[in-house]
Enzyme design. Structure first.
Site, short mmCIF file in Angstrom:
data_model
loop_
_atom_site.label_atom_id
_atom_site.label_comp_id
_atom_site.label_asym_id
_atom_site.label_seq_id
_atom_site.Cartn_x
_atom_site.Cartn_y
_atom_site.Cartn_z
N SER A 659 58.89 103.25 1.89
CA SER A 659 57.77 103.06 2.80
C SER A 659 57.15 104.42 3.16
O SER A 659 56.64 105.10 2.30
CB SER A 659 58.24 102.28 4.04
OG SER A 659 57.15 101.82 4.79
N ASP A 732 54.49 92.46 -1.16
CA ASP A 732 54.72 93.28 0.04
C ASP A 732 53.95 92.70 1.22
O ASP A 732 52.75 92.46 1.14
CB ASP A 732 54.26 94.72 -0.23
CG ASP A 732 54.81 95.70 0.80
OD1 ASP A 732 54.82 95.37 1.99
OD2 ASP A 732 55.21 96.81 0.39
N HIS A 766 58.39 93.70 1.47
CA HIS A 766 58.51 95.15 1.72
C HIS A 766 59.95 95.62 1.54
O HIS A 766 60.21 96.73 1.06
CB HIS A 766 58.02 95.47 3.12
CG HIS A 766 57.84 96.93 3.37
ND1 HIS A 766 56.98 97.72 2.64
CD2 HIS A 766 58.43 97.77 4.28
CE1 HIS A 766 57.03 98.97 3.09
NE2 HIS A 766 57.90 99.02 4.07
#
Length: 796
Positions: A659, A732, A766
């Site tokens: 991330s 995601d 994610h």
């Protein structure tokens, strides 16, 4: 070694080498929950991973939600497959009989009297409500698969513990529109009316009227009262219900319902809603508040709306509502002495509201005590300031007393968390012995971590430390008192090789801890690995730390030069002092997961995990104004520190992150020559695609274009000379990290001849959940590291 591919090619799922695989294929210990009296323990078991078939389910992505329309529950939920029970006074773990076959259990909750638990079970056709008796340890089904869990937990207990209020699919429910075949009635048109409306980049938003109709259908429920004998009666007709809370005495219900209009730019929780009060029999009493559509808030992290917020029942009163309202019209740019004001209103809610106190920052929470004491917290992001106020609810004219005023990023000064206990009405209020409350603190300090308990005199505001953990070579997590007067509490103790286990500790008597659990270390094959927290400084003097791992059997005297993997995640600060503090503890248990790189110690690498990467902007300076420079300084300081110990070959160093850590990785490879390779997972690389802020950046693109451009690796793709492995989930769902970010960045790198590899993991969000994808991810990372780091020689 399997050769890495340089172009698109069909590839089947791979598994990592045996050293890693044997540490992945382990059974995890269960999650543990205790009742309020610390007399009963529930153990929740779930698999380490989902499967691809679990992810490959019907899914609608609407207004920030991901829903399985066939089962009417979140498609991202992780289920338990077993629940077991243990009395705290007996170390006998017992099964609950009669659980559903092939259980898919979620939303477990104790009844108010804690003699039962309720839970949901998801079948292929929908969600059922179940109940388990904690005396007989038998479970049974209460309803058919008719629950609506699309908005979250689909039931609450009535305070009498004999029935539940349940969201059920309504009769005559509309058929969902098939988005693949339905023809639109016209184009999708959005309009700006000239008002400023700056919203962050969200995923899974509504896109057209057909999705609006589907969203409304999926969110609509009827409320039923379901008795524990299975009898059910309609309590409230259909509506888009998102929150239900009974008053402590059970006479009233606070019910929040979504209303129109919907929005295509914000998630459902920013849609209009109304909060109404009903009697426990379902009679409408009054409308209490209406929240507008929150798509045009003032600019700034501390912006909010005008009107009632944080509406809740006062926990120490039978039926008293409390809430806050902004004193600055919700606009952080308005200069006022107070930001928020706390009010209350007693049943029957027809009188005038009473102002209890005003706060200098935004309201951040409250712990109700009794007629004499309550504690409010506030927070202001721009200054990182937080305060705690002690006030007298019965005498609001008395000035609140500030009991804590600090930078909330200053973890060394954290006073701890005020303890609560369940009162006779079943709600949680401050635990008060006479005039004494209790603070449980993590106890981070420059010398290490030493959790503590302070007795806090609510009259004099004096603190007295009644316990400080000094468990050598271990970490103690103070959970809660069993009996504060007797000095007994539940604690959890761990070490680098001892899995966290629960104990009864007596802080008044010098007696041995009484064990409650005996979870074994699932990573025994990891024994012998050296672990230490190293401290060092970057060029401007900011103190940094990282947790260093060396392979089992590594001779720290001979100091063979190892390749190094560094893993990190940047954090923004407003002062160097807070940035230099650490929560790393060498005595904590070493968890292995796909999220960290520690597995590679078994492959002959040194690993610096959770390396500190502060980005500091003091005073009026914003941290991101020098983001790239500070990243490089952090990385250089970390490599220098490990190199100074003599353990590594600094020409063979990899960096990676997930991330925002992926964003960091791409920037480091672009703007420095410190690394042989990088691994970037689920990142964002073009900040112009998140133009109204990201992470802790509050300015929009047009206010600071040079910052957005300088920070975007995509804008500097032509400079990339270091091999980069880019990994992303196909689906995601995180704000700002759309899969397109990795796809477009890879295309740019490829166009300029950079060495890069893009791996899209099918069906993943994610975070990654499917076993097949996780094993392949580990294989990809291993292959990349073996090719570009172990054998790498950096040019001078």
């Amino acid at each position: 070694m399997i050769q890495l591919l340089e172009a698109q090619e069909k590839i089947v799922y791979q598994s990592p080498p045996p050293e890693i695989l044997e540490l992945v294929e382990i059974e995890r210990a269960p999650l543990v929950e205790l009742d309020s009296k610390k007399e009963q323990m529930l153990f929740y078991y779930r698999p380490a991973f989902k499967s691809l078939s679990d992810l490959n389910q019907p899914e609608l992505r609407l207004a920030g939600l991901r829903i399985n329309p066939e089962t009417n529950i979140s498609s991202t939920l992780i289920y338990y497959h077993d629940i077991r029970y243990q009395k705290v006074t007996k170390r006998e773990l017992r099964p609950i009989m009669g659980l559903p076959e092939q259980p898919r259990i979620a939303y477990v909750s104790f009844s108010p009297d804690e003699t039962k638990i309720a839970f949901t079970h998801t079948t292929p056709g929908g969600v059922e409500l179940w109940i388990a008796d904690l005396i007989t340890l038998t479970a049974r089904k209460l309803t058919d698969a008719m629950l609506n869990a699309n908005a979250g937990e689909p039931y609450i207990w009535f305070p009498d513990s004999r029935s539940m209020l349940v969201r059920m699919l309504p009769g005559g429910r509309k058929t969902l529109a098939d988005m693949k075949t339905a023809l639109p009635d016209g184009p999708v048109v959005s309009v700006s009316d000239g008002q400023i409306s700056q919203n962050r980049t969200y995923q899974d938003l509504l896109k057209n009227p057909l999705e609006e109709a589907n969203f409304e259908t999926l969110m609509t429920s009827e409320l039923y009262k379901v008795e524990i004998n299975g009898a059910k009666t309609l309590w409230k007709e259909a509506g888009m219900y998102v929150n239900e809370v009974f008053s402590p005495d059970g006479t009233c219900l606070l019910l929040t319902t979504l209303t129109h209009p919907f929005s295509y730019v914000v998630p459902y929780y920013s849609f209009p809603n109304e909060t109404n009060i009903y009697g426990s029999d379902g009679r409408f009493l009054l409308n209490f508040s209406r929240q507008p559509l929150l798509d045009k808030l003032p600019v700034g992290f501390m912006a909010t709306f005008e009107g009632k917020r944080s509406i809740h029942w006062r926990a120490d009163k039978p039926a008293t509502l409390a809430w806050v309202e902004a004193c600055d019209k919700g606009d952080p740019e308005v200069d006022v002495p107070f930001r928020d004001e706390l009010f209350q209103l007693d049943a029957p809610f027809t009188g005038r509201s009473l102002s209890l106190m005003k706060m200098r920052n935004r309201f951040a929470g409250i712990r109700w005590g009794d007629d004499r004491y309550a504690v409010v917290s506030d927070r202001w992001w721009n200054t990182r300031n937080t305060r705690m106020y002690l006030f007298d609810p019965s005498h609001p004219s008395r000035e609140p007393r500030i009991i804590d005023d600090r930078n909330y990023q200053d973890i060394y000064s954290d006073p701890g968390i005020l303890q609560t206990e369940k009162n006779e009405m079943g709600t949680y209020t401050l635990k008060i012995d006479g005039e004494t409350a209790y603070l449980f603190g993590d106890g981070y300090s420059p010398e290490g971590q030493f959790p503590f308990i302070d007795a806090f005199n609510l009259r004099t505001l004096e603190k007295k430390r009644i316990y400080q953990s000094a468990t050598k070579g271990k970490v103690e997590d103070l959970i809660s008192f069993i009996d504060s007067k007797a000095g007994t509490l539940i604690t959890c103790v761990e070490s680098p090789t001892e899995y966290p286990n629960y104990y009864i500790r007596n802080i008044s008597k010098r007696i041995a801890n009484i064990p409650l659990t005996a979870f074994e270390n699932p990573f025994k094959r990891f024994a012998g690995v050296h672990k230490e927290v190293i401290s060092y400084h970057r060029a401007d003097g900011v103190a940094l730390t990282g947790t260093l791992y060396l392979p089992a059997g590594y001779d720290r005297e001979k100091k063979e030069k190892l390749p190094l993997i560094m893993w990190a995640y940047p954090t923004e600060y407003k002062d160097k002092s807070s940035a230099g503090q650490t929560t790393a503890n060498p005595n904590s248990f070493t968890y292995l997961s796909y999220g960290n790189p520690i597995y590679w110690v078994t492959r002959g690498y040194a690993v610096l995990d959770d390396a500190a990467f502060p980005v500091v902007g003091e005073g009026n300076e914003q941290p991101n104004n020098t983001f790239v420079t500070q990243l490089v300084d952090n990385a250089r300081a970390a490599i220098d520190a490990v190199d100074a110990l003599g353990y590594i070959d600094r020409s063979r160093v990899a960096v990676g992150g997930h991330s925002y850590g992926a964003f960091m990785t791409a920037n480091l490879l672009t703007h420095s020559d410190l690394f042989a390779a990088g691994i970037a997972r689920s990142g964002a690389y073009n900040r112009t695609l998140t133009p109204f802020g990201f992470q802790s950046e509050e300015r929009n693109y047009w206010e600071a274009p040079e910052v957005y451009n300088a920070m975007s690796p995509f804008m500097h793709a032509d400079k990339m000379k270091t091999p980069l492995l880019i990994i992303h989930g196909e689906a995601d769902n995180n704000s700002g990290t759309h899969t397109m970010q990795s796809e477009r960045y890879f295309q740019a790198l490829k166009s300029f001849g950079a060495v890069a590899r893009l791996v899209i993991l099918p069906l993943e969000s994610h975070g990654y959940a499917a076993r097949e994808n996780v094993l392949h991810l580990l294989w990809e990372q291993d292959q990349w590291l073996e090719k570009y780091v172990k054998t790498a020689i950096l040019s001078e």
